[in-house]
Design a protein around this motif. Sequence first.
Motif, mmCIF file in Angstrom:
data_model
loop_
_atom_site.group_PDB
_atom_site.id
_atom_site.type_symbol
_atom_site.label_atom_id
_atom_site.label_comp_id
_atom_site.label_asym_id
_atom_site.label_seq_id
_atom_site.Cartn_x
_atom_site.Cartn_y
_atom_site.Cartn_z
ATOM 1 N N SER A 139 0.834 -1.200 0.000
ATOM 2 C CA SER A 139 0.000 0.000 0.000
ATOM 3 C C SER A 139 0.866 1.246 0.000
ATOM 4 O O SER A 139 2.042 1.200 0.356
ATOM 5 C CB SER A 139 -0.951 0.020 1.205
ATOM 6 N N ARG A 140 0.250 2.343 -0.429
ATOM 7 C CA ARG A 140 0.895 3.650 -0.374
ATOM 8 C C ARG A 140 -0.099 4.628 0.220
ATOM 9 O O ARG A 140 -1.261 4.656 -0.174
ATOM 10 C CB ARG A 140 1.304 4.113 -1.769
ATOM 11 N N GLU A 141 0.382 5.420 1.161
ATOM 12 C CA GLU A 141 -0.464 6.416 1.816
ATOM 13 C C GLU A 141 0.007 7.809 1.411
ATOM 14 O O GLU A 141 1.201 8.084 1.380
ATOM 15 C CB GLU A 141 -0.365 6.271 3.334
ATOM 16 N N SER A 142 -0.959 8.681 1.130
ATOM 17 C CA SER A 142 -0.602 10.049 0.763
ATOM 18 C C SER A 142 0.035 10.765 1.945
ATOM 19 O O SER A 142 -0.066 10.317 3.086
ATOM 20 C CB SER A 142 -1.845 10.812 0.306
ATOM 21 N N ALA A 143 0.665 11.888 1.657
ATOM 22 C CA ALA A 143 1.330 12.661 2.712
ATOM 23 C C ALA A 143 0.343 13.120 3.775
ATOM 24 O O ALA A 143 0.686 13.223 4.945
ATOM 25 C CB ALA A 143 2.065 13.848 2.107
ATOM 26 N N THR A 144 -0.894 13.373 3.382
ATOM 27 C CA THR A 144 -1.901 13.825 4.340
ATOM 28 C C THR A 144 -2.510 12.655 5.109
ATOM 29 O O THR A 144 -3.157 12.848 6.120
ATOM 30 C CB THR A 144 -3.037 14.582 3.634
ATOM 31 N N GLY A 145 -2.306 11.443 4.596
ATOM 32 C CA GLY A 145 -2.873 10.267 5.246
ATOM 33 C C GLY A 145 -4.326 10.043 4.904
ATOM 34 O O GLY A 145 -4.953 9.124 5.401
ATOM 35 N N ASN A 146 -4.887 10.862 4.026
ATOM 36 C CA ASN A 146 -6.298 10.749 3.673
ATOM 37 C C ASN A 146 -6.567 9.748 2.564
ATOM 38 O O ASN A 146 -7.685 9.298 2.399
ATOM 39 C CB ASN A 146 -6.859 12.103 3.263
ATOM 40 N N THR A 147 -5.570 9.403 1.763
ATOM 41 C CA THR A 147 -5.762 8.474 0.655
ATOM 42 C C THR A 147 -4.753 7.347 0.752
ATOM 43 O O THR A 147 -3.559 7.586 0.890
ATOM 44 C CB THR A 147 -5.600 9.195 -0.703
ATOM 45 N N THR A 148 -5.252 6.108 0.669
ATOM 46 C CA THR A 148 -4.393 4.935 0.660
ATOM 47 C C THR A 148 -4.732 4.106 -0.564
ATOM 48 O O THR A 148 -5.901 3.828 -0.821
ATOM 49 C CB THR A 148 -4.585 4.087 1.929
ATOM 50 N N THR A 149 -3.717 3.716 -1.326
ATOM 51 C CA THR A 149 -3.880 2.853 -2.485
ATOM 52 C C THR A 149 -3.368 1.477 -2.106
ATOM 53 O O THR A 149 -2.299 1.352 -1.508
ATOM 54 C CB THR A 149 -3.082 3.407 -3.687
ATOM 55 N N ILE A 150 -4.128 0.439 -2.452
ATOM 56 C CA ILE A 150 -3.794 -0.927 -2.056
ATOM 57 C C ILE A 150 -3.423 -1.735 -3.292
ATOM 58 O O ILE A 150 -4.064 -1.612 -4.338
ATOM 59 C CB ILE A 150 -4.983 -1.567 -1.317
ATOM 60 N N TYR A 151 -2.389 -2.580 -3.159
ATOM 61 C CA TYR A 151 -1.880 -3.378 -4.267
ATOM 62 C C TYR A 151 -1.983 -4.861 -3.943
ATOM 63 O O TYR A 151 -1.847 -5.269 -2.791
ATOM 64 C CB TYR A 151 -0.414 -3.020 -4.537
ATOM 65 N N ASP A 152 -2.201 -5.693 -4.983
ATOM 66 C CA ASP A 152 -2.213 -7.140 -4.770
ATOM 67 C C ASP A 152 -0.793 -7.683 -4.853
ATOM 68 O O ASP A 152 0.170 -6.923 -5.035
ATOM 69 C CB ASP A 152 -3.146 -7.833 -5.769
ATOM 70 N N ALA A 153 -0.653 -9.004 -4.735
ATOM 71 C CA ALA A 153 0.671 -9.625 -4.720
ATOM 72 C C ALA A 153 1.444 -9.408 -6.011
ATOM 73 O O ALA A 153 2.663 -9.443 -6.029
ATOM 74 C CB ALA A 153 0.538 -11.122 -4.448
ATOM 75 N N GLY A 154 0.741 -9.136 -7.111
ATOM 76 C CA GLY A 154 1.389 -8.886 -8.389
ATOM 77 C C GLY A 154 1.745 -7.433 -8.608
ATOM 78 O O GLY A 154 2.242 -7.058 -9.659
ATOM 79 N N GLY A 155 1.462 -6.591 -7.612
ATOM 80 C CA GLY A 155 1.778 -5.180 -7.722
ATOM 81 C C GLY A 155 0.721 -4.356 -8.439
ATOM 82 O O GLY A 155 0.926 -3.185 -8.743
ATOM 83 N N ARG A 156 -0.436 -4.970 -8.710
ATOM 84 C CA ARG A 156 -1.513 -4.265 -9.408
ATOM 85 C C ARG A 156 -2.377 -3.490 -8.414
ATOM 86 O O ARG A 156 -2.683 -3.977 -7.332
ATOM 87 C CB ARG A 156 -2.378 -5.255 -10.185
ATOM 88 N N ASN A 157 -2.767 -2.292 -8.802
ATOM 89 C CA ASN A 157 -3.644 -1.457 -7.983
ATOM 90 C C ASN A 157 -5.001 -2.149 -7.905
ATOM 91 O O ASN A 157 -5.652 -2.357 -8.920
ATOM 92 C CB ASN A 157 -3.760 -0.080 -8.638
ATOM 93 N N VAL A 158 -5.432 -2.512 -6.695
ATOM 94 C CA VAL A 158 -6.712 -3.196 -6.534
ATOM 95 C C VAL A 158 -7.724 -2.379 -5.755
ATOM 96 O O VAL A 158 -8.866 -2.795 -5.589
ATOM 97 C CB VAL A 158 -6.537 -4.586 -5.868
ATOM 98 N N GLY A 159 -7.327 -1.221 -5.293
ATOM 99 C CA GLY A 159 -8.294 -0.404 -4.575
ATOM 100 C C GLY A 159 -7.664 0.846 -3.984
ATOM 101 O O GLY A 159 -6.453 0.981 -3.894
ATOM 102 N N ARG A 160 -8.562 1.727 -3.614
ATOM 103 C CA ARG A 160 -8.119 2.974 -2.996
ATOM 104 C C ARG A 160 -9.226 3.418 -2.054
ATOM 105 O O ARG A 160 -10.401 3.270 -2.353
ATOM 106 C CB ARG A 160 -7.908 4.015 -4.083
ATOM 107 N N TYR A 161 -8.827 3.908 -0.925
ATOM 108 C CA TYR A 161 -9.839 4.499 -0.055
ATOM 109 C C TYR A 161 -9.356 5.861 0.417
ATOM 110 O O TYR A 161 -8.178 6.137 0.561
ATOM 111 C CB TYR A 161 -10.245 3.586 1.103
ATOM 112 N N THR A 162 -10.341 6.713 0.610
ATOM 113 C CA THR A 162 -10.074 8.083 1.046
ATOM 114 C C THR A 162 -10.914 8.365 2.266
ATOM 115 O O THR A 162 -12.100 8.027 2.312
ATOM 116 C CB THR A 162 -10.429 9.082 -0.069
ATOM 117 N N THR A 163 -10.310 8.966 3.259
ATOM 118 C CA THR A 163 -11.043 9.378 4.442
ATOM 119 C C THR A 163 -11.121 10.897 4.460
ATOM 120 O O THR A 163 -10.200 11.574 4.022
ATOM 121 C CB THR A 163 -10.356 8.895 5.731
#
Length: 86
Positions: free
Chosen positions: A58-82
């Motif tokens: 996963s990668r989290e934005s500098a603000t911590g409001n957006t996180t992008t989630i990756y599967d085992a193959g490194g593919r973007n499988v989701g994102r959530y924003t608070t």
Amino acid sequence: MTNPTTILLALLALAMLTGAASAQQRTIYGSSGKVVGRASTDSGGATTNYDARGKVISRESATGNTTTIYDAGGRNVGRYTTNPQR
């Protein structure tokens, strides 16, 4: 004449010192004391999380409001924003 190994070691040490100044790394341990992951925060404040094998999970934005989630193959499988409450 300079030893190539000495030059290589000096360059590696310099690279490590430079990286330490611009990024922060943390190791995450499980209850048994085994490494289960790592987190690295860059100089801009964004954090990348890795599993125990070093794959990005996963990668989290500098603000911590957006996180992008990756599967085992490194593919973007989701994102959530608070949205911070005001």
